[in-house]
Design a protein around this motif. Structure first.
Motif, mmCIF file in Angstrom:
data_model
loop_
_atom_site.group_PDB
_atom_site.id
_atom_site.type_symbol
_atom_site.label_atom_id
_atom_site.label_comp_id
_atom_site.label_asym_id
_atom_site.label_seq_id
_atom_site.Cartn_x
_atom_site.Cartn_y
_atom_site.Cartn_z
ATOM 1 N N ARG A 89 0.841 -1.189 0.000
ATOM 2 C CA ARG A 89 0.000 0.000 0.000
ATOM 3 C C ARG A 89 0.879 1.242 0.000
ATOM 4 O O ARG A 89 1.916 1.289 0.669
ATOM 5 N N MET A 90 0.452 2.272 -0.746
ATOM 6 C CA MET A 90 1.270 3.470 -0.858
ATOM 7 C C MET A 90 1.482 4.136 0.489
ATOM 8 O O MET A 90 2.573 4.659 0.771
ATOM 9 N N SER A 91 0.479 4.131 1.341
ATOM 10 C CA SER A 91 0.633 4.751 2.668
ATOM 11 C C SER A 91 1.708 4.041 3.477
ATOM 12 O O SER A 91 2.514 4.691 4.166
ATOM 13 N N ASP A 92 1.770 2.705 3.395
ATOM 14 C CA ASP A 92 2.808 1.962 4.114
ATOM 15 C C ASP A 92 4.183 2.217 3.519
ATOM 16 O O ASP A 92 5.186 2.310 4.245
ATOM 17 N N ILE A 93 4.248 2.344 2.202
ATOM 18 C CA ILE A 93 5.526 2.614 1.549
ATOM 19 C C ILE A 93 6.059 3.977 1.968
ATOM 20 O O ILE A 93 7.247 4.134 2.291
ATOM 21 N N VAL A 94 5.188 4.987 1.998
ATOM 22 C CA VAL A 94 5.619 6.332 2.391
ATOM 23 C C VAL A 94 6.031 6.356 3.856
ATOM 24 O O VAL A 94 7.041 6.994 4.218
ATOM 25 N N HIS A 95 5.310 5.673 4.731
ATOM 26 C CA HIS A 95 5.701 5.617 6.139
ATOM 27 C C HIS A 95 7.057 4.938 6.297
ATOM 28 O O HIS A 95 7.844 5.305 7.178
ATOM 29 N N THR A 96 7.340 3.965 5.446
ATOM 30 C CA THR A 96 8.644 3.301 5.514
ATOM 31 C C THR A 96 9.745 4.227 5.001
ATOM 32 O O THR A 96 10.861 4.243 5.546
ATOM 33 N N PHE A 97 9.472 5.004 3.949
ATOM 34 C CA PHE A 97 10.411 6.051 3.534
ATOM 35 C C PHE A 97 10.708 6.982 4.705
ATOM 36 O O PHE A 97 11.861 7.359 4.953
ATOM 37 N N ASP A 98 9.660 7.378 5.426
ATOM 38 C CA ASP A 98 9.818 8.309 6.544
ATOM 39 C C ASP A 98 10.702 7.709 7.638
ATOM 40 O O ASP A 98 11.579 8.386 8.195
ATOM 41 N N ALA A 99 10.483 6.430 7.944
ATOM 42 C CA ALA A 99 11.281 5.773 8.981
ATOM 43 C C ALA A 99 12.733 5.621 8.540
ATOM 44 O O ALA A 99 13.668 5.874 9.324
ATOM 45 N N ALA A 100 12.948 5.203 7.296
ATOM 46 C CA ALA A 100 14.310 5.001 6.810
ATOM 47 C C ALA A 100 15.068 6.322 6.729
ATOM 48 O O ALA A 100 16.228 6.424 7.166
ATOM 49 N N LEU A 101 14.436 7.350 6.179
ATOM 50 C CA LEU A 101 15.096 8.650 6.113
ATOM 51 C C LEU A 101 15.331 9.207 7.502
ATOM 52 O O LEU A 101 16.371 9.828 7.765
ATOM 53 N N GLY A 102 14.400 8.973 8.429
ATOM 54 C CA GLY A 102 14.572 9.454 9.796
ATOM 55 C C GLY A 102 15.819 8.899 10.447
ATOM 56 O O GLY A 102 16.542 9.617 11.161
ATOM 57 N N ILE A 103 16.106 7.619 10.223
ATOM 58 C CA ILE A 103 17.333 7.019 10.783
ATOM 59 C C ILE A 103 18.562 7.703 10.205
ATOM 60 O O ILE A 103 19.511 8.036 10.928
ATOM 61 N N VAL A 104 18.553 7.930 8.899
ATOM 62 C CA VAL A 104 19.693 8.573 8.248
ATOM 63 C C VAL A 104 19.853 10.011 8.745
ATOM 64 O O VAL A 104 20.976 10.461 9.041
ATOM 65 N N LEU A 105 18.751 10.760 8.848
ATOM 66 C CA LEU A 105 18.827 12.131 9.337
ATOM 67 C C LEU A 105 19.412 12.181 10.740
ATOM 68 O O LEU A 105 20.290 13.009 11.033
ATOM 69 N N ARG A 106 18.927 11.323 11.618
ATOM 70 C CA ARG A 106 19.438 11.297 12.987
ATOM 71 C C ARG A 106 20.929 10.978 13.003
ATOM 72 O O ARG A 106 21.718 11.647 13.697
ATOM 73 N N ASP A 107 21.348 9.978 12.223
ATOM 74 C CA ASP A 107 22.762 9.590 12.216
ATOM 75 C C ASP A 107 23.652 10.712 11.676
ATOM 76 O O ASP A 107 24.762 10.923 12.174
ATOM 77 N N VAL A 108 23.166 11.436 10.659
ATOM 78 C CA VAL A 108 23.960 12.548 10.119
ATOM 79 C C VAL A 108 24.096 13.649 11.175
ATOM 80 O O VAL A 108 25.196 14.203 11.368
ATOM 81 N N VAL A 109 23.013 13.989 11.846
ATOM 82 C CA VAL A 109 23.066 15.031 12.867
ATOM 83 C C VAL A 109 24.005 14.632 14.012
ATOM 84 O O VAL A 109 24.867 15.417 14.427
ATOM 85 N N VAL A 110 23.878 13.419 14.512
ATOM 86 C CA VAL A 110 24.728 12.953 15.600
ATOM 87 C C VAL A 110 26.193 12.939 15.201
ATOM 88 O O VAL A 110 27.074 13.413 15.919
ATOM 89 N N TRP A 111 26.483 12.396 14.013
ATOM 90 C CA TRP A 111 27.875 12.348 13.531
ATOM 91 C C TRP A 111 28.447 13.757 13.403
ATOM 92 O O TRP A 111 29.588 14.018 13.829
ATOM 93 N N THR A 112 27.687 14.672 12.834
ATOM 94 C CA THR A 112 28.178 16.037 12.614
ATOM 95 C C THR A 112 28.455 16.747 13.923
ATOM 96 O O THR A 112 29.524 17.366 14.108
ATOM 97 N N LEU A 113 27.537 16.678 14.871
ATOM 98 C CA LEU A 113 27.712 17.394 16.132
ATOM 99 C C LEU A 113 28.821 16.786 16.999
ATOM 100 O O LEU A 113 29.460 17.501 17.777
ATOM 101 N N ARG A 114 29.048 15.497 16.819
ATOM 102 C CA ARG A 114 30.119 14.875 17.604
ATOM 103 C C ARG A 114 31.511 15.153 17.025
ATOM 104 O O ARG A 114 32.516 14.771 17.627
ATOM 105 N N LEU A 115 31.546 15.865 15.895
ATOM 106 C CA LEU A 115 32.832 16.319 15.389
ATOM 107 C C LEU A 115 33.346 17.538 16.126
ATOM 108 O O LEU A 115 34.512 17.906 15.999
ATOM 109 N N SER A 116 32.459 18.189 16.917
ATOM 110 C CA SER A 116 32.853 19.426 17.582
ATOM 111 C C SER A 116 33.756 19.146 18.777
ATOM 112 O O SER A 116 33.821 18.046 19.282
#
Length: 208
Positions: A181-208
């Motif tokens: 179902r398209m709604s499930d596919i979009v929610h999975t995009f949201d979850a997958a991108l959310g993990i990547v966004l969080r990891d990028v933010v954490v990695w970047t801030l821990r460079l300080s």
């Protein structure tokens, strides 16, 4: 011709002209065409409690991406060497712009950075985050009937104004959708991108 007959004649003529114009306008409208269903994704807002504060300002570049992903259409791959799109649906913006906006909002939601914004906005950044969007599609490989969502980015921290790359890292998440179902596919995009966004933010801030 009396005034009454003249007014009646003019009124009939105007009505006929209006009907003709309406018919012509209707004939130019596409039949059976509906605008696509629009979808959006969400920024990340939860982070580790020990996330350090960054005493610098960050500019986030618009992600570079292959031509097939630089689109508002939702990409789907049925084989590793092909790329197509779901019919009748679209993101609210093209994928690179959407990812840039969500990444900036995710940094802001961390409350651990002095300033963050789009590259080119009139504020002086200490670092620029260069982002490459390499995968952002639903995959039906090996005859799968339900897709796996693949999100992969590569980021580089560039110190300004020297424009020296100080760190580089890749981030990828593959997550199976619960159904086709398209709604499930979009929610999975949201979850997958959310993990990547969080990891990028954490990695970047821990460079300080």
């Amino acid at each position: 011709m009396t005034d009454l007959r003249r007014r009646t004649f003019l009124a009939r003529g105007m009505a006929a002209a209006g009907a003709a114009g309406l018919t012509a306008a209707c004939s130019q409208l596409p039949i059976g065409k509906r605008p696509p269903q629009m979808y959006t994704l969400t920024p990340k807002s939860t982070y580790p409690a020990d996330l350090p504060e960054a005493p610098w300002q960050l500019a986030v570049e618009r992600p570079s991406a292959p031509a097939g992903l630089s689109s508002a259409r939702i990409a789907v791959a049925r084989e590793p060497l092909t790329l197509d799109y779901y019919a009748g649906v679209a993101w609210v913006d093209d994928a690179p712009n959407m990812v840039q906006r969500l990444l900036i909002e995710s940094f802001e939601n961390s409350n651990r950075i002095i300033g963050v914004g789009r590259d080119g906005v009139s504020f002086r950044s200490d670092f620029t985050l260069k982002v490459e969007l390499r995968e952002f599609q639903a995959e039906y490989f090996d005859g799968a009937e339900i897709p796996t969502i693949n999100v992969r980015v590569n980021v580089k921290m560039v110190q300004m104004p020297q424009r020296t790359i100080t760190a580089s890292q890749g981030f990828e998440t593959k997550r199976p959708a619960p159904s086709n179902r398209m709604s499930d596919i979009v929610h999975t995009f949201d979850a997958a991108l959310g993990i990547v966004l969080r990891d990028v933010v954490v990695w970047t801030l821990r460079l300080s």
